[in-house]
Design a protein around this motif. Structure first.
Motif, PDB file in Angstrom:
ATOM      1  N   ALA A  75      17.494  15.804  86.610  1.00 51.75           N
ATOM      2  CA  ALA A  75      18.713  16.468  86.139  1.00 51.75           C
ATOM      3  C   ALA A  75      19.946  15.649  86.496  1.00 51.75           C
ATOM      4  O   ALA A  75      20.876  15.527  85.694  1.00 51.75           O
ATOM      5  CB  ALA A  75      18.813  17.870  86.732  1.00 51.75           C
ATOM      6  N   ARG A  76      19.956  15.073  87.697  1.00 50.27           N
ATOM      7  CA  ARG A  76      21.085  14.241  88.115  1.00 50.27           C
ATOM      8  C   ARG A  76      21.173  12.987  87.248  1.00 50.27           C
ATOM      9  O   ARG A  76      22.253  12.613  86.769  1.00 50.27           O
ATOM     10  CB  ARG A  76      20.933  13.861  89.589  1.00 50.27           C
ATOM     11  CG  ARG A  76      22.074  12.993  90.122  1.00 50.27           C
ATOM     12  CD  ARG A  76      21.941  12.738  91.612  1.00 50.27           C
ATOM     13  NE  ARG A  76      20.620  12.233  91.959  1.00 50.27           N
ATOM     14  CZ  ARG A  76      19.736  12.891  92.709  1.00 50.27           C
ATOM     15  NH1 ARG A  76      20.010  14.085  93.189  1.00 50.27           N
ATOM     16  NH2 ARG A  76      18.550  12.352  92.974  1.00 50.27           N
ATOM     17  N   SER A  77      20.046  12.349  87.008  1.00 53.68           N
ATOM     18  CA  SER A  77      20.027  11.154  86.159  1.00 53.68           C
ATOM     19  C   SER A  77      20.465  11.498  84.738  1.00 53.68           C
ATOM     20  O   SER A  77      21.222  10.736  84.105  1.00 53.68           O
ATOM     21  CB  SER A  77      18.629  10.542  86.146  1.00 53.68           C
ATOM     22  OG  SER A  77      18.569   9.424  85.292  1.00 53.68           O
ATOM     23  N   ASN A  78      20.019  12.634  84.224  1.00 52.77           N
ATOM     24  CA  ASN A  78      20.419  13.054  82.881  1.00 52.77           C
ATOM     25  C   ASN A  78      21.925  13.256  82.787  1.00 52.77           C
ATOM     26  O   ASN A  78      22.560  12.851  81.807  1.00 52.77           O
ATOM     27  CB  ASN A  78      19.705  14.354  82.498  1.00 52.77           C
ATOM     28  CG  ASN A  78      18.244  14.143  82.172  1.00 52.77           C
ATOM     29  OD1 ASN A  78      17.802  13.022  81.916  1.00 52.77           O
ATOM     30  ND2 ASN A  78      17.473  15.222  82.202  1.00 52.77           N
ATOM     31  N   LEU A  79      22.510  13.891  83.798  1.00 48.85           N
ATOM     32  CA  LEU A  79      23.945  14.134  83.808  1.00 48.85           C
ATOM     33  C   LEU A  79      24.725  12.829  83.785  1.00 48.85           C
ATOM     34  O   LEU A  79      25.654  12.652  82.980  1.00 48.85           O
ATOM     35  CB  LEU A  79      24.330  14.952  85.042  1.00 48.85           C
ATOM     36  CG  LEU A  79      25.838  15.136  85.301  1.00 48.85           C
ATOM     37  CD1 LEU A  79      26.480  15.910  84.166  1.00 48.85           C
ATOM     38  CD2 LEU A  79      26.068  15.829  86.635  1.00 48.85           C
ATOM     39  N   LEU A  80      24.353  11.896  84.652  1.00 47.64           N
ATOM     40  CA  LEU A  80      25.055  10.613  84.716  1.00 47.64           C
ATOM     41  C   LEU A  80      24.882   9.826  83.419  1.00 47.64           C
ATOM     42  O   LEU A  80      25.833   9.195  82.927  1.00 47.64           O
ATOM     43  CB  LEU A  80      24.541   9.800  85.904  1.00 47.64           C
ATOM     44  CG  LEU A  80      24.751  10.421  87.286  1.00 47.64           C
ATOM     45  CD1 LEU A  80      24.058   9.598  88.357  1.00 47.64           C
ATOM     46  CD2 LEU A  80      26.237  10.553  87.591  1.00 47.64           C
ATOM     47  N   THR A  81      23.675   9.870  82.866  1.00 47.01           N
ATOM     48  CA  THR A  81      23.413   9.135  81.631  1.00 47.01           C
ATOM     49  C   THR A  81      24.174   9.743  80.456  1.00 47.01           C
ATOM     50  O   THR A  81      24.725   9.011  79.617  1.00 47.01           O
ATOM     51  CB  THR A  81      21.900   9.120  81.337  1.00 47.01           C
ATOM     52  OG1 THR A  81      21.206   8.582  82.466  1.00 47.01           O
ATOM     53  CG2 THR A  81      21.594   8.268  80.116  1.00 47.01           C
ATOM     54  N   GLU A  82      24.233  11.063  80.397  1.00 47.06           N
ATOM     55  CA  GLU A  82      24.962  11.727  79.313  1.00 47.06           C
ATOM     56  C   GLU A  82      26.452  11.408  79.375  1.00 47.06           C
ATOM     57  O   GLU A  82      27.099  11.242  78.329  1.00 47.06           O
ATOM     58  CB  GLU A  82      24.724  13.233  79.386  1.00 47.06           C
ATOM     59  CG  GLU A  82      23.325  13.633  78.926  1.00 47.06           C
ATOM     60  CD  GLU A  82      22.924  15.038  79.377  1.00 47.06           C
ATOM     61  OE1 GLU A  82      23.791  15.748  79.931  1.00 47.06           O
ATOM     62  OE2 GLU A  82      21.753  15.414  79.185  1.00 47.06           O
ATOM     63  N   GLU A  83      27.012  11.312  80.579  1.00 51.13           N
ATOM     64  CA  GLU A  83      28.417  10.917  80.718  1.00 51.13           C
ATOM     65  C   GLU A  83      28.638   9.523  80.132  1.00 51.13           C
ATOM     66  O   GLU A  83      29.623   9.283  79.431  1.00 51.13           O
ATOM     67  CB  GLU A  83      28.828  10.915  82.192  1.00 51.13           C
ATOM     68  CG  GLU A  83      28.986  12.277  82.809  1.00 51.13           C
ATOM     69  CD  GLU A  83      29.357  12.221  84.269  1.00 51.13           C
ATOM     70  OE1 GLU A  83      29.770  13.271  84.808  1.00 51.13           O
ATOM     71  OE2 GLU A  83      29.236  11.137  84.898  1.00 51.13           O
ATOM     72  N   LEU A  84      27.728   8.610  80.428  1.00 48.83           N
ATOM     73  CA  LEU A  84      27.850   7.245  79.915  1.00 48.83           C
ATOM     74  C   LEU A  84      27.664   7.209  78.406  1.00 48.83           C
ATOM     75  O   LEU A  84      28.418   6.530  77.691  1.00 48.83           O
ATOM     76  CB  LEU A  84      26.832   6.342  80.611  1.00 48.83           C
ATOM     77  CG  LEU A  84      26.777   4.892  80.136  1.00 48.83           C
ATOM     78  CD1 LEU A  84      28.131   4.198  80.305  1.00 48.83           C
ATOM     79  CD2 LEU A  84      25.683   4.129  80.886  1.00 48.83           C
ATOM     80  N   LEU A  85      26.686   7.919  77.900  1.00 55.21           N
ATOM     81  CA  LEU A  85      26.439   7.930  76.459  1.00 55.21           C
ATOM     82  C   LEU A  85      27.645   8.467  75.691  1.00 55.21           C
ATOM     83  O   LEU A  85      27.952   8.002  74.589  1.00 55.21           O
ATOM     84  CB  LEU A  85      25.206   8.784  76.144  1.00 55.21           C
ATOM     85  CG  LEU A  85      23.852   8.222  76.597  1.00 55.21           C
ATOM     86  CD1 LEU A  85      22.762   9.272  76.418  1.00 55.21           C
ATOM     87  CD2 LEU A  85      23.503   6.960  75.823  1.00 55.21           C
ATOM     88  N   ALA A  86      28.336   9.440  76.275  1.00 57.42           N
ATOM     89  CA  ALA A  86      29.468  10.072  75.588  1.00 57.42           C
ATOM     90  C   ALA A  86      30.723   9.211  75.608  1.00 57.42           C
ATOM     91  O   ALA A  86      31.641   9.437  74.815  1.00 57.42           O
ATOM     92  CB  ALA A  86      29.772  11.425  76.225  1.00 57.42           C
ATOM     93  N   ALA A  87      30.771   8.229  76.496  1.00 53.29           N
ATOM     94  CA  ALA A  87      31.991   7.426  76.660  1.00 53.29           C
ATOM     95  C   ALA A  87      32.091   6.338  75.602  1.00 53.29           C
ATOM     96  O   ALA A  87      31.091   5.730  75.209  1.00 53.29           O
ATOM     97  CB  ALA A  87      32.010   6.799  78.045  1.00 53.29           C
ATOM     98  N   ASP A  88      33.309   6.107  75.160  1.00 54.39           N
ATOM     99  CA  ASP A  88      33.595   4.961  74.288  1.00 54.39           C
ATOM    100  C   ASP A  88      34.037   3.753  75.097  1.00 54.39           C
ATOM    101  O   ASP A  88      33.814   2.609  74.705  1.00 54.39           O
ATOM    102  CB  ASP A  88      34.704   5.333  73.295  1.00 54.39           C
ATOM    103  CG  ASP A  88      34.344   6.541  72.465  1.00 54.39           C
ATOM    104  OD1 ASP A  88      33.392   6.450  71.671  1.00 54.39           O
ATOM    105  OD2 ASP A  88      34.998   7.601  72.624  1.00 54.39           O
TER     106      ASP A  88
END
Length: 199
Positions: A75-88
């Protein structure tokens, strides 16, 4: 509107030059791009654990076989990865510790470099999946290292960001910070001037 993700990694809250550069970047970016959304993740405040067996299990085991620890790690890895994926736009603030990046930043990278999510393996080799993003790396260094053999920050970060598809990367170094008051002031002034140009 663009989304900007800022990653702070300095162990210091007070007196940190990399944090000074981050604040200057944010202020200048907001002035130039008032509609953009900026989020900050401070790895000194919300520490990311080192890569361990729980995270590997969360990635590799079927969901119905996860332990509670593996579920939490995933869950922690998913959260961090989703933040990166959403960033331009990605901004990494990285003081130089022992010629390289802080271990906190390395831990963050270990959580977001994920096969099938931020890169994939192909018949011709690995392929980054985060194309189209820009990155800025703000460094703070006690000595002068840019372009030298003791600089293990810029080559590593260029390689790892390129591995996940981020090739538009600009480094802004504040160097010579421990070489006297005049050198420190000059380095910070020059770095902030470069930030104003890129913003």
């Amino acid at each position: 509107m663009s989304r900007v993700l800022v990653i702070e990694s300095s162990a210091r809250q007070e007196g940190s030059v990399s944090r000074q550069l981050t604040q200057a970047f944010i202020a200048q970016w907001k002035a130039a791009h008032p509609s953009d959304e900026i989020s900050v993740r401070d790895l000194a405040v919300e520490q990311v654990p080192h890569l361990d067996a729980n995270l590997l299990g969360g990635w590799m085991k079927p969901a119905d076989q996860h332990s509670d620890q593996e579920k939490n790690a995933l869950a922690r890895s998913n959260l961090l990865t989703e933040e990166l994926l959403a960033a331009d736009v990605l901004v990494l603030a990285a003081p130089m510790y022992n010629f390289a990046i802080p271990s906190t930043l390395k831990s963050w990278l270990d959580h977001v470099l994920r096969a099938g999510v931020t890169f994939k393996y192909t018949e011709t080799g690995p392929q980054g999946l985060l194309t189209g993003k820009r990155a800025f790396v703000l460094t703070a260094r006690g000595g002068i290292y840019a372009g030298g053999t003791l600089d293990h920050q810029e080559p590593y970060l260029r390689q790892v960001l390129g591995f996940i598809g981020i090739h538009d990367v600009e480094f802004i170094h504040a160097e010579g910070l421990n070489l006297g008051a005049e050198s420190l002031e000059k380095a910070v002034t020059q770095a902030k001037a470069k930030l104003a140009l890129v913003a």
